[in-house]
Structures are given as C-alpha cells and as structure tokens.
Enzyme design. Structure first.
Site, mmCIF file in Angstrom:
data_model
loop_
_atom_site.group_PDB
_atom_site.id
_atom_site.type_symbol
_atom_site.label_atom_id
_atom_site.label_comp_id
_atom_site.label_asym_id
_atom_site.label_seq_id
_atom_site.Cartn_x
_atom_site.Cartn_y
_atom_site.Cartn_z
ATOM 1 N N CYS A 244 16.829 14.104 -14.590
ATOM 2 C CA CYS A 244 16.838 15.571 -14.675
ATOM 3 C C CYS A 244 18.007 16.136 -13.870
ATOM 4 C CB CYS A 244 15.516 16.152 -14.186
ATOM 5 S SG CYS A 244 14.173 16.036 -15.404
ATOM 6 N N HIS B 229 13.996 6.912 -21.378
ATOM 7 C CA HIS B 229 15.381 6.640 -21.781
ATOM 8 C C HIS B 229 15.417 5.429 -22.686
ATOM 9 C CE1 HIS B 229 14.518 4.666 -17.930
ATOM 10 N NE2 HIS B 229 15.289 3.667 -18.336
HETATM 11 P P1 AMP Z 1 15.069 1.214 -16.380
HETATM 12 O O1 AMP Z 1 15.092 0.060 -15.419
HETATM 13 O O2 AMP Z 1 14.708 0.865 -17.780
HETATM 14 O O3 AMP Z 1 14.240 2.363 -15.819
HETATM 15 O O4 AMP Z 1 16.578 1.720 -16.486
HETATM 16 C C1 AMP Z 1 17.162 2.621 -15.587
HETATM 17 C C2 AMP Z 1 18.640 2.435 -15.735
HETATM 18 O O5 AMP Z 1 19.272 3.530 -15.117
HETATM 19 C C3 AMP Z 1 19.189 1.167 -15.080
HETATM 20 O O6 AMP Z 1 19.807 0.350 -16.077
HETATM 21 C C4 AMP Z 1 20.186 1.692 -14.058
HETATM 22 O O7 AMP Z 1 21.337 0.898 -13.945
HETATM 23 C C5 AMP Z 1 20.494 3.070 -14.612
HETATM 24 N N1 AMP Z 1 20.937 4.048 -13.653
HETATM 25 C C6 AMP Z 1 20.398 4.316 -12.431
HETATM 26 N N2 AMP Z 1 21.064 5.317 -11.844
HETATM 27 C C7 AMP Z 1 22.045 5.698 -12.698
HETATM 28 C C8 AMP Z 1 23.069 6.687 -12.662
HETATM 29 N N3 AMP Z 1 23.227 7.522 -11.610
HETATM 30 N N4 AMP Z 1 23.919 6.782 -13.711
HETATM 31 C C9 AMP Z 1 23.780 5.963 -14.771
HETATM 32 N N5 AMP Z 1 22.820 5.021 -14.875
HETATM 33 C C10 AMP Z 1 21.966 4.887 -13.849
HETATM 34 ZN ZN ZN Z 2 13.352 13.908 -15.540
#
Ligand code: AMP
Ligand code: ZN
Length: 112
Positions: A6, A98
């Site tokens: 968000c 996501h």
């Molecule tokens: P999940 O483990 O499926 O919840 O995926 C979350 C993803 O968000 C992971 O692959 C992280 O590398 C990614 N992530 C975390 N912080 C950021 C950020 N600031 N910008 C882009 N990706 C992120």
């Molecule tokens: Zn959110």
C-alpha cells in the site's frame, strides 16, 4: 495501514514500475528469483487469495487480462509462470495480494 505494498501504491516507497493503471500496479521484485521477476498487485488492499470474493474479484480478472501485456513489457518472450503465495504454509511474506510473474529463462519443472 502498515502495509508495504500500500505504501508503494501511495508513492511513499519507490518501485521499478513496469505497468500501472487505475486499478493495478506492476513492478520489479526487489530480490528477483528469475531474470524477469515482476509483481502485480491490486491497488485496493486484499490480504491474499483467501480474501477474494464476488465483491472484489473484478480487479483479479483485470490483473489476468493485463498479465500478458505486463509480461511482454517486462521482457519475457518465451512463456512465464504466475505464482501467488498465500498464508503461512505458502510462505507469503507481504500480506497484500500479489502475483509473481517469473520468466526470462527455462524455469524448473518442480514448483514446491
Ligand atoms: P511473497 O513472499 O510471495 O509474499 O513475495 C513478496 C515479494 O515481495 C518477495 O519476492 C520480495 O522480494 C518482494 N519485495 C519485498 N519488498 C519489496 C520492495 N520494496 N520492492 C519490490 N519487491 C519487494
Ligand atoms: Zn496493502
């Protein structure tokens, strides 16, 4: 709300944007697990797949309608994988729904 994605949507935390419209945002994963690794998120906060309902599923359809274009913009040419982790056993680390788009090389056949 203390939600990382968000904050990215609000512009409070930067991202490497791939695609944006009024309903969704796609940006590069900060810790890529494939040559192409993009996250696609709804701009409305939905925690995970468990929270998709008939009232909010329109944005999910919108995401899937746009994934082929997002994948192309991100540089995939020969197919891709879509992943959405949900909850503890799914190893979901960010509690805002996501979809990972992974590609840019031949991925492993094993998914878990
Ligand atoms: P999940 O483990 O499926 O919840 O995926 C979350 C993803 O968000 C992971 O692959 C992280 O590398 C990614 N992530 C975390 N912080 C950021 C950020 N600031 N910008 C882009 N990706 C992120
Ligand atoms: Zn959110």
């Amino acid at each position: 709300m203390d939600c990382l994605f968000c904050k990215i949507i609000a512009g409070d935390i930067p991202c490497a944007k791939v695609y944006e419209d009024e309903k969704i945002l796609a940006f590069k994963d900060i810790n890529p697990q494939a040559p192409v690794h993009v996250l696609v998120i709804p701009k409305t906060h939905i925690a995970c797949a468990d929270e998709i309902t008939s009232a909010n599923s329109g944005v999910i359809a919108h995401i899937f309608e746009n994934i082929p274009n997002i994948a192309r913009l991100a540089g995939v040419k020969n197919g891709y994988r879509i992943v959405s982790n949900c909850g503890e056993d799914g190893c979901q680390s960010v509690k805002h729904l996501h979809f990972h788009i992974l590609g840019g090389e031949k991925l492993t056949e094993r998914m878990a």
